[in-house]
Write a protein that holds these residues in place. Structure first.
Motif, PDB file in Angstrom:
ATOM      1  N   PRO A 239       7.095   1.296   1.495  1.00  0.00           N
ATOM      2  CA  PRO A 239       5.762   1.457   2.082  1.00  0.00           C
ATOM      3  C   PRO A 239       4.937   0.168   1.992  1.00  0.00           C
ATOM      4  N   HIS A 240       4.441  -0.292   3.089  1.00  0.00           N
ATOM      5  CA  HIS A 240       3.543  -1.449   3.137  1.00  0.00           C
ATOM      6  C   HIS A 240       3.025  -1.612   4.558  1.00  0.00           C
ATOM      7  N   LEU A 241       2.034  -2.491   4.701  1.00  0.00           N
ATOM      8  CA  LEU A 241       1.527  -2.859   6.028  1.00  0.00           C
ATOM      9  C   LEU A 241       1.919  -4.302   6.304  1.00  0.00           C
ATOM     10  N   HIS A 242       2.604  -4.520   7.406  1.00  0.00           N
ATOM     11  CA  HIS A 242       2.906  -5.869   7.860  1.00  0.00           C
ATOM     12  C   HIS A 242       1.843  -6.241   8.888  1.00  0.00           C
ATOM     13  N   PHE A 243       1.054  -7.277   8.576  1.00  0.00           N
ATOM     14  CA  PHE A 243      -0.104  -7.674   9.391  1.00  0.00           C
ATOM     15  C   PHE A 243       0.117  -9.068   9.950  1.00  0.00           C
TER      16      PHE A 243
ATOM     17  N   ALA B 276       0.837  -1.194   0.000  1.00  0.00           N
ATOM     18  CA  ALA B 276       0.000   0.000   0.000  1.00  0.00           C
ATOM     19  C   ALA B 276       0.868   1.239   0.000  1.00  0.00           C
ATOM     20  N   ASN B 277       0.299   2.344  -0.414  1.00  0.00           N
ATOM     21  CA  ASN B 277       1.011   3.612  -0.454  1.00  0.00           C
ATOM     22  C   ASN B 277       1.012   4.276   0.925  1.00  0.00           C
ATOM     23  N   VAL B 278       1.995   5.152   1.121  1.00  0.00           N
ATOM     24  CA  VAL B 278       2.087   5.871   2.384  1.00  0.00           C
ATOM     25  C   VAL B 278       0.823   6.718   2.590  1.00  0.00           C
ATOM     26  N   GLY B 279       0.271   6.646   3.802  1.00  0.00           N
ATOM     27  CA  GLY B 279      -0.904   7.446   4.147  1.00  0.00           C
ATOM     28  C   GLY B 279      -2.221   6.739   3.970  1.00  0.00           C
ATOM     29  N   MET B 280      -2.216   5.543   3.353  1.00  0.00           N
ATOM     30  CA  MET B 280      -3.478   4.807   3.229  1.00  0.00           C
ATOM     31  C   MET B 280      -3.961   4.381   4.613  1.00  0.00           C
TER      32      MET B 280
ATOM     33  N   ALA C 281       2.060  -3.235  11.611  1.00  0.00           N
ATOM     34  CA  ALA C 281       3.418  -2.696  11.741  1.00  0.00           C
ATOM     35  C   ALA C 281       3.781  -1.754  10.597  1.00  0.00           C
ATOM     36  N   HIS C 282       4.869  -0.964  10.828  1.00  0.00           N
ATOM     37  CA  HIS C 282       5.491  -0.051   9.861  1.00  0.00           C
ATOM     38  C   HIS C 282       4.598   1.145   9.523  1.00  0.00           C
ATOM     39  N   ALA C 283       3.681   1.522  10.430  1.00  0.00           N
ATOM     40  CA  ALA C 283       2.777   2.637  10.142  1.00  0.00           C
ATOM     41  C   ALA C 283       3.535   3.961  10.143  1.00  0.00           C
TER      42      ALA C 283
ATOM     43  N   VAL D  86      -0.615   3.824   6.690  1.00  0.00           N
ATOM     44  CA  VAL D  86       0.474   3.031   6.108  1.00  0.00           C
ATOM     45  C   VAL D  86       1.745   3.875   6.037  1.00  0.00           C
ATOM     46  N   GLY D  87       2.879   3.217   6.306  1.00  0.00           N
ATOM     47  CA  GLY D  87       4.171   3.897   6.229  1.00  0.00           C
ATOM     48  C   GLY D  87       5.279   2.915   5.921  1.00  0.00           C
TER      49      GLY D  87
END
Length: 323
Positions: A278-282, A207-211, A247-249, A269-270
């Motif tokens: 940029p991505h979300l680790h879930f 995902a892009n930063v800020g989503m 994670a990584h927000a 997202v960050g």
């Protein structure tokens, strides 16, 4: 009007003058007296004739009384027949309700032996019988009241089970935390930082930063702080030992102790922490053990059986960090 009254003994006469009003009042008084006397005489004659069984009067009284009893009995019979029809309809509806309750009970996971059901199936050819008596109608009503109580207990248990199941499903992380495709899945892979084999303990959403990042299920925020490897991280406790990790927000929106519901925005997202972009680790943990989040996201609201194999229990060492 003039009346002359003559007394022969005293050899006197007396004239009485009545006006029209006085004459009418006198006639009305006389009529009322005659009516009361007639009613009293009629009542006395009927009572005496009925008690002493005079030939004519006794027969008339018995006929009148018998006719009144027949009318009352006919009225009661008509009402009893109507009540019996209503009872038949109620019994049929109760049987339909019982069948519906059994089907819904199966969906709710209620075992038949948990609720005692005294009613049994009924049927057969219709054969006209005698009308129901008042005692039989009352007994049938008592049976229906007892059956209604049993059905109420059963439906109450099923309602409680269904509510409990719904709440449990709402507390299981089954919603995608971000509207983005999955780039890296759970399992062993080559670590992008050192090129060695490492365990990836979650899903990476590209995902892009800020989503916006949303909670995958309702729960309590137990962690909302920076982490040296996870970066800005949020953890939500969903109960029953189930915890989801984000994670990584780039920004944390909720704080520790907040109550969040499914779909509520908790972060953005960050690419903070040990991240290549940029991505979300879930992640999803059950009783502290990492599980494959895709099993939850593609599931039916049930918590998968925790995997206690070698892969799931490998500790995340310095070379096996998420990114």
């Amino acid at each position: 009007m003039h009346f002359i009254i003559t007394d022969a003994w005293l050899a006197k006469s007396r004239a009485v003058h009545l006006s029209g009003t006085k004459l009418v009042l006198a006639l009305l008084t006389l009529a009322l007296v005659l009516v009361f006397l007639s009613a009293g005489l009629y009542h006395w004659v009927l009572l005496k004739g009925a008690r002493e069984r005079w030939p004519v009067i006794g027969s008339v009284v018995r006929f009148v009384v018998q006719d009144e009893f027949e009318q009352r009995d006919r009225f009661m019979r008509e009402n009893l027949d109507a009540m019996a029809r209503k009872l038949g309809d109620m019994q049929a509806r109760m049987l339909q309700l019982e069948a519906l309750g059994e089907r819904v009970g199966g969906l709710a996971g209620v075992k038949p032996e948990e609720i005692k059901v005294s009613s049994a199936g009924r049927g057969g050819a219709f054969v006209q019988g005698r009308p129901l008596t008042l005692e039989e109608v009352q007994a049938t009503l008592a049976d229906l009241e007892h059956l209604t109580g049993e059905r109420t207990d059963l439906l109450t248990v099923m309602e409680s089970r269904l509510i409990d199941q719904r709440l449990k499903k709402m507390m299981v992380p089954t919603q995608n935390p971000v509207n983005a495709p999955v780039g890296s899945r759970f399992g062993w892979r080559i670590d992008p930082f050192n090129g060695r084999q490492a365990l990836h303990t979650g899903l990476d959403f590209q995902a892009n930063v800020g989503m916006p990042i949303v909670a995958a299920a309702g729960g309590v925020v137990v962690t909302s702080e920076p982490h040296p490897e996870y970066g800005n991280m949020v953890e939500v406790d969903h109960g029953n030992g189930v915890v989801s990790r984000y994670a990584h927000a780039s920004r944390l929106i909720v704080k520790k102790g907040d109550l969040v519901k499914r779909g509520q925005q908790i972060a953005l997202v960050g690419t903070t922490g040990r991240s290549t972009g940029p991505h979300l680790h879930f992640e999803v943990l059950v009783q502290g053990v990492h599980q494959d989040p895709s099993k939850f996201l593609a599931g039916n609201g049930q918590v998968p059986v925790p995997a206690h194999d070698n892969v799931a229990q490998i500790a995340v060492g310095p070379d096996h960090r998420p990114h």
